[in-house]
Enzyme design. Structure first.
Site, PDB file in Angstrom:
ATOM      1  CD  GLU A  15      -1.975   3.308  -3.542  1.00 26.36           C
ATOM      2  OE1 GLU A  15      -1.666   4.329  -4.178  1.00 26.36           O
ATOM      3  OE2 GLU A  15      -2.690   3.325  -2.529  1.00 26.36           O
ATOM      4  CG  HIS A  16       1.830   0.743  -7.464  1.00 29.61           C
ATOM      5  ND1 HIS A  16       3.067   1.276  -7.744  1.00 29.61           N
ATOM      6  CD2 HIS A  16       1.760   0.661  -6.109  1.00 29.61           C
ATOM      7  CE1 HIS A  16       3.728   1.491  -6.606  1.00 29.61           C
ATOM      8  NE2 HIS A  16       2.952   1.138  -5.596  1.00 29.61           N
ATOM      9  CB  SER A  43      12.666  24.599   4.351  1.00 34.05           C
ATOM     10  OG  SER A  43      11.919  23.730   5.172  1.00 34.05           O
ATOM     11  N   GLY A  96       8.589  10.873   4.140  1.00 32.23           N
ATOM     12  CA  GLY A  96       8.663   9.430   3.918  1.00 32.23           C
ATOM     13  C   GLY A  96       7.424   8.683   4.366  1.00 32.23           C
ATOM     14  CG  LEU A 118       0.432  10.544   4.374  1.00 29.72           C
ATOM     15  CD1 LEU A 118       0.111  11.159   5.734  1.00 29.72           C
ATOM     16  CD2 LEU A 118      -0.778   9.746   3.875  1.00 29.72           C
ATOM     17  CB  SER A 119       1.717  13.209  -1.773  1.00 28.56           C
ATOM     18  OG  SER A 119       1.391  12.005  -2.373  1.00 28.56           O
ATOM     19  CB  SER A 120       6.008  15.531   1.944  1.00 26.70           C
ATOM     20  OG  SER A 120       6.989  14.572   1.648  1.00 26.70           O
ATOM     21  CG  ASP A 136       1.273  10.975  -5.344  1.00 29.16           C
ATOM     22  OD1 ASP A 136       0.290  10.222  -5.389  1.00 29.16           O
ATOM     23  OD2 ASP A 136       2.431  10.578  -5.107  1.00 29.16           O
ATOM     24  CE1 TYR A 153       5.206   4.630  -7.917  1.00 29.72           C
ATOM     25  CE2 TYR A 153       6.472   5.279  -9.843  1.00 29.72           C
ATOM     26  CZ  TYR A 153       5.288   5.283  -9.134  1.00 29.72           C
ATOM     27  OH  TYR A 153       4.187   5.925  -9.648  1.00 29.72           O
TER      28      TYR A 153
HETATM   29  C1  GLA Z   1       3.351   7.126  -5.692  1.00 31.54           C
HETATM   30  C2  GLA Z   1       3.312   7.848  -7.046  1.00 31.54           C
HETATM   31  C3  GLA Z   1       1.903   7.846  -7.636  1.00 31.54           C
HETATM   32  C4  GLA Z   1       1.296   6.442  -7.626  1.00 31.54           C
HETATM   33  C5  GLA Z   1       1.472   5.775  -6.260  1.00 31.54           C
HETATM   34  C6  GLA Z   1       1.037   4.349  -6.261  1.00 31.54           C
HETATM   35  O1  GLA Z   1       2.626   7.853  -4.750  1.00 31.54           O
HETATM   36  O2  GLA Z   1       3.762   9.173  -6.920  1.00 31.54           O
HETATM   37  O3  GLA Z   1       1.928   8.392  -8.940  1.00 31.54           O
HETATM   38  O4  GLA Z   1       1.836   5.657  -8.648  1.00 31.54           O
HETATM   39  O5  GLA Z   1       2.813   5.834  -5.808  1.00 31.54           O
HETATM   40  O6  GLA Z   1      -0.321   4.243  -6.479  1.00 31.54           O
END
Ligand code: GLA
Length: 397
Positions: free
Chosen positions: A43-44, A77, A133, A136-138, A183, A233
């Site tokens: 992560e990160h 949508s 939010g 999970l990358s919507s 993501d 971030y």
């Molecule tokens: C978000 C960003 C990713 C990644 C994560 C942390 O999801 O979109 O690119 O940096 O945070 O791991």
């Protein structure tokens, strides 16, 4: 359709076709899907030139789409009924009031920026079942979905991994969120039953089977929306860049991901701000943990994988400071339940979800205990999803 998680794929597609015809007229309709992702560990690390280990999930964003014979691009949508947003190819600009539609607009813009000619406009109706939010990358799934739609409608020569790069560009430059590649890459490149071991510095990757013995991956949604995420971030990114610059005075490096543990220990004194040193420490050791975790999994050592997940969380909480009390509570409680092999925050942080590896026999107790205790302690409802790693973005025939 208000209840996003309960509709089946069949119901979603039926609804999409019906509303698409009502909104944009009768005719041929093509259907597409791009998944969200859960990151197991790493992560990160992506924007720090390190490794990540995500997999695509079965929640994601669906689209019905059709080419037009003018230059208009129009987006609607099912999640925001009646809200139709449009732009003109060759003149796509960010507009605050377009909110969610800036993501697909940004992807069309990124194609044009990259020199891909989109020969005509198109209409696109989407439906997403990733809770907004939740971490999970919507947004990445919407970006990759749009890139897929554009490629497929016009037969453009764009490899699958480039769908991810175009999606990331839309998010970085058009929307202004400085995310890494993880993501979008997971959404485009996911493979059934596998996670992706990705070197974010080179984009080299390997698929690793997620064989967990008698255990499952359980996502717990804290229902704390990660609203702070975008500004914090970008701050974390800047702190890591500052560390790179200070270290480079003695040992020139491009990213923290280039350092192993011993190398980092030898140069960390060059970082003047103790907060920045903690951020750098996380980035370096999280990258090492990720590589070790994939090795452990490869050797069938799920217990060690879980231990590294726990260590990842502790570092994200203490050194990188991207957790929050509700998430820490969920993780602490999870670890008390027998049969829990590892538990950590997943995604960008400041809310969202945890990911846990839970023995099959303990999954029910896990969900019941966490739900009850979390409600009592934090006053919020936790939601649970059992993950089966799925395919990356594809057309639905
Ligand atoms: C978000 C960003 C990713 C990644 C994560 C942390 O999801 O979109 O690119 O940096 O945070 O791991």
């Amino acid at each position: 359709m208000a209840d996003y998680t309960s509709a089946t794929e069949e119901e979603i597609l039926e609804q999409l076709k019906k509303v698409f015809a009502e909104t944009f007229g009768e005719g041929e309709i093509r259907l597409f899907f791009a998944p969200g992702r859960v990151n197991m560990i790493g992560e990160h690390t992506d924007y720090n030139g390190g490794h990540v280990f995500p997999c695509a999930i079965s929640l994601g964003t669906y689209a019905a789409a059709r080419a037009r014979d003018d230059k208009k691009i129009r987006f609607a949508s099912l999640n925001k009924k009646g809200d139709i947003r449009e732009a003109e190819l060759g003149d796509i600009v960010y507009k605050e009031e377009d909110s969610w539609a800036n993501y697909p607009k940004g992807v069309a813009w990124a194609f044009e920026e990259a020199g891909h000619v989109i020969p005509a406009g198109f209409d696109m109706l989407i439906f997403g079942n990733i809770p907004a939010g939740s971490g999970l990358s919507s947004s990445a799934s919407l970006e990759v979905l749009t890139a897929l739609v554009i490629r497929e409608l016009f037969g453009l020569d764009v490899p699958q991994a480039e769908l991810a790069i175009l999606g990331q560009k839309a998010e970085n430059v058009f929307v202004g969120m400085n995310c890494g590649i993880m993501d979008q890459f997971a959404s485009a490149m996911g493979q059934k039953d596998h996670a992706i071991f990705l070197d974010a510095a080179t984009l080299n990757y390997e698929y690793a089977p997620l064989i967990l013995g008698h255990a499952k991956i359980v996502i717990t949604n804290s229902n704390v929306k990660h609203e702070l995420a975008s500004s914090e971030y970008n701050t974390r990114r800047r702190e890591c860049e500052e560390a790179v610059a200070q270290i480079s005075a003695e040992k020139p490096i491009e990213t923290l991901g280039q350092l192993d543990g011993a190398e980092y220990e030898a140069v960390k004194h060059l970082i003047t701000d103790p907060v920045v040193e903690k951020r750098a420490r996380h980035a370096v050791y999280e990258n090492i943990r990720t590589k070790d975790a994939v090795k452990a999994l490869d050797g069938g050592d799920v217990t060690e994988f879980g231990r590294l997940m726990n260590a990842s969380h502790d570092s994200l909480r203490d050194d990188y400071a991207v957790s929050c009390p509700e998430i820490d509570y969920l993780v602490d409680e999870a670890r008390k339940i027998p049969g829990v092999i590892g538990s950590r925050i997943t995604g960008g942080g400041f809310g969202g979800c945890t990911v846990s590896i839970v023995e099959d026999a303990s999954v029910e107790t896990f969900c019941e205990t966490l739900k009850k205790n979390y409600k009592e302690h934090c006053g919020l409802d936790a939601e649970f999803y059992i993950v089966t790693p799925g395919e990356g973005a594809h057309e639905l025939k």
